[in-house]
Motif scaffolding. Structure first.
Motif, PDB file in Angstrom:
ATOM      1  N   UNK A 171       1.936  16.075 -10.296  1.00  0.00           N
ATOM      2  CA  UNK A 171       1.235  16.942 -11.247  1.00  0.00           C
ATOM      3  C   UNK A 171       2.153  17.389 -12.389  1.00  0.00           C
ATOM      4  N   UNK A 172       3.430  17.506 -12.107  1.00  0.00           N
ATOM      5  CA  UNK A 172       4.369  17.886 -13.169  1.00  0.00           C
ATOM      6  C   UNK A 172       4.434  16.800 -14.243  1.00  0.00           C
TER       7      UNK A 172
ATOM      8  N   UNK B 137      -7.712  18.016 -18.070  1.00  0.00           N
ATOM      9  CA  UNK B 137      -7.801  18.401 -16.655  1.00  0.00           C
ATOM     10  C   UNK B 137      -6.991  17.515 -15.714  1.00  0.00           C
ATOM     11  N   UNK B 138      -6.253  16.528 -16.237  1.00  0.00           N
ATOM     12  CA  UNK B 138      -5.633  15.555 -15.329  1.00  0.00           C
ATOM     13  C   UNK B 138      -4.528  16.169 -14.461  1.00  0.00           C
ATOM     14  N   UNK B 139      -3.932  17.258 -14.898  1.00  0.00           N
ATOM     15  CA  UNK B 139      -2.882  17.866 -14.075  1.00  0.00           C
ATOM     16  C   UNK B 139      -3.421  18.946 -13.139  1.00  0.00           C
TER      17      UNK B 139
ATOM     18  N   UNK C 298      -2.947  13.499  -6.978  1.00  0.00           N
ATOM     19  CA  UNK C 298      -2.026  12.589  -7.671  1.00  0.00           C
ATOM     20  C   UNK C 298      -0.837  12.267  -6.765  1.00  0.00           C
ATOM     21  N   UNK C 299      -0.436  10.986  -6.747  1.00  0.00           N
ATOM     22  CA  UNK C 299       0.791  10.622  -6.044  1.00  0.00           C
ATOM     23  C   UNK C 299       1.512   9.524  -6.827  1.00  0.00           C
ATOM     24  N   UNK C 300       2.522   8.917  -6.218  1.00  0.00           N
ATOM     25  CA  UNK C 300       3.384   7.954  -6.905  1.00  0.00           C
ATOM     26  C   UNK C 300       2.677   6.651  -7.271  1.00  0.00           C
ATOM     27  N   UNK C 301       1.442   6.447  -6.812  1.00  0.00           N
ATOM     28  CA  UNK C 301       0.672   5.248  -7.167  1.00  0.00           C
ATOM     29  C   UNK C 301      -0.501   5.603  -8.076  1.00  0.00           C
TER      30      UNK C 301
END
Length: 495
Positions: free
Chosen positions: A166-167, A207-209, A214-217
């Motif tokens: 998210x960062x 809104x994406x954050x 969310x992860x590394x993929x």
């Protein structure tokens, strides 16, 4: 000689791995994975493959660049010790893999280690398939950590990768909103092509954050912008708008213009931008700089229609000039002070324009400049070769001399004498201004503003007394003028 095979684990699903990759890993003396964080790793364990990973380096590194550099160095050391080393990375080795980039760079031309890169399916292939996007119409892939240097192209599909958390998503969002606007619809893609784990959702960019999955993929897909009405425009949009305004179905007024009819607007817009600067108004300056830019685009479009040059030629020429005239920044020259920079700039400019004499340099100052500015620049250039007064007192003496000469002719009938002597007087005053490092244009503007303020004081005072200025005598108005001077003086003292 050591052999290093670099293979790709594919986008995530086991059935997306190639037989070639699996065979290479089975026959390796040493098998290393960049990271264990990949969906196929559990299948590799089930196959009985023995491997090591570099996840420990991620825990120690302070930046991704440091991590990738350390992994690269370790791989090279390992490849020098063993005959058959396999290094496996997620996806395709040539897609978004910095360690592979570093390895190929370091090992280029090496006689000690033979490198083989085995092709593999990348996450991009799966994304294209899931979104049903044909890359033939334009598809730009950008590392989410590189958005400062690599910009999306609004006119084609863009895929922002490496949105790890998210960062990173927050940082990506802020950069993309400057280009697309807050509400532009994007598609967030996580673990594309992995059954039971894939997640694809379309949402506003802002809104994406805020999503917690969310992860590394994870990647962000941005489709082309096709609407005339947009939340955010860029220079290419401005070029398109101007081309449309000048087109057969465009604006009648815009179509009628040429370089000559637009001259006054270019000058006016520049002065309005200067006015915004003097008023310390960022809001007005933003608008007025846009108007100046519009004039540049307008003239470039007209020139393009004549097949003379276009806006990109203007940018190209200006960039080349800036690089060439800053050899201390883009070359090997060393220049220490601003004065030395200006001196070198003039030398380069004279060489570029083929100015062989000092007189030609004076003539190169455009006649279309405001006279005070032109006079100042001509005097500056003459002073650089020593044609100048020794001090400001000598320059002031010249003012008195020219004033007396003007007094001799100003009541006469010869207009040319009056024009010439008045011009000499003003030119001498500009010389004094130059010695005192005062911009004469600014000084006269301040006087004009002061005159307007005092004139307003007279008008306001007359109105309070029930008089019209037209009915007052010059003596009465002069009394109020002096009163206005005193009023302004008192205001200065109070400050």
């Amino acid at each position: 000689m050591g052999n290093l095979a670099i293979v790709g684990l594919g986008p995530g699903a086991f059935d997306q791995m190639t037989i070639g990759t699996i065979e290479k890993m089975k026959n390796a003396d040493k098998l290393y994975l960049r990271t264990e964080k990949h969906p196929v790793v559990k299948y590799l364990k089930e196959m009985g493959l023995k491997f090591e990973t570099f996840d420990k380096i991620y825990e120690k590194g302070s930046t991704f660049e440091e991590v990738y550099d350390n992994i690269t160095r370790e791989i090279i050391e390992i490849a020098e010790k063993y005959e058959n080393v396999v290094y496996a990375v997620p996806g395709n080795p040539f897609v978004a893999e910095k360690t592979v980039e570093y390895l190929l760079k370091f090992l280029n031309g090496s006689d000690d280690i033979k490198v083989e890169v085995v092709p593999a399916m990348s996450f991009v292939d799966v994304v294209i398939n899931q979104l049903k996007v044909d890359p033939i119409y334009g598809f730009k892939i950008i590392d989410g950590l590189s958005l400062d240097s690599i910009k999306p192209d609004k006119r084609c599909n863009n895929l922002v990768t490496q949105v790890y958390n998210r960062r990173v998503a927050s940082d990506v969002k802020l950069k993309l909103m400057d280009i697309y606007g807050d509400d532009f619809l994007v598609t967030v893609i996580k673990r594309a092509g992995i059954k039971g784990e894939e997640r694809i959702e379309t949402m506003p960019l802002y809104s994406i954050d805020r999503i917690d999955w969310i992860d590394y993929l994870t990647s962000i897909f941005l489709p082309p912008v096709k609407n005339t009405f947009q939340e955010r425009y860029d220079i290419d949009d401005l070029l398109d708008i101007m081309a449309r305004l000048r087109s057969e179905n465009g604006c009648p007024w815009d179509r009628e213009q040429d370089h000559n009819t637009l001259k006054r607007y270019l000058i006016e817009e520049c002065y309005e931008a200067i006015d915004a600067i003097e008023n310390d108004s960022d809001e007005n300056l933003l608008e007025e700089l846009g108007d100046v830019l519009l004039q540049v685009v307008f003239h470039s479009q007209i020139a393009n229609e004549r097949k003379a040059f276009n806006f990109h030629d203007v940018c190209d020429a200006e960039c080349k000039k800036m690089v060439y005239r800053h050899p201390h920044v883009f070359g090997s020259e060393e220049i220490a002070t601003s004065d030395d920079v200006l001196k070198r700039w003039d030398e380069i400019k004279k060489d570029e324009k083929g100015l062989k004499s000092h007189a030609n340099e004076l003539k190169s100052v455009p006649r279309s400049m405001p006279a005070l500015i032109r006079g100042y620049k001509v005097q500056e250039k003459a002073a650089k070769v020593g044609f100048d007064w020794d001090n400001v007192d000598d320059a002031m003496a010249k003012v008195y001399e020219e004033l007396n000469e003007f007094k001799e002719v100003y009541k006469g009938e010869d207009e040319s004498d009056k024009i010439e002597e008045l011009g000499d007087l003003i030119f001498a005053i500009v010389n004094v201004a130059r010695f005192l490092k005062i911009d004469p244009e600014v000084a006269v503007h301040k006087t004009i503003e002061k005159f307007i303020d005092r004139f307003k004081y007279i008008e306001d005072s007359a109105e309070k007394m029930g008089h019209k200025m037209e009915d007052m005598t010059l003596s009465e108005m002069d009394f109020l003028w002096n009163e206005a001077k005193m009023h302004n003086f008192n205001k200065k003292v109070q400050k």
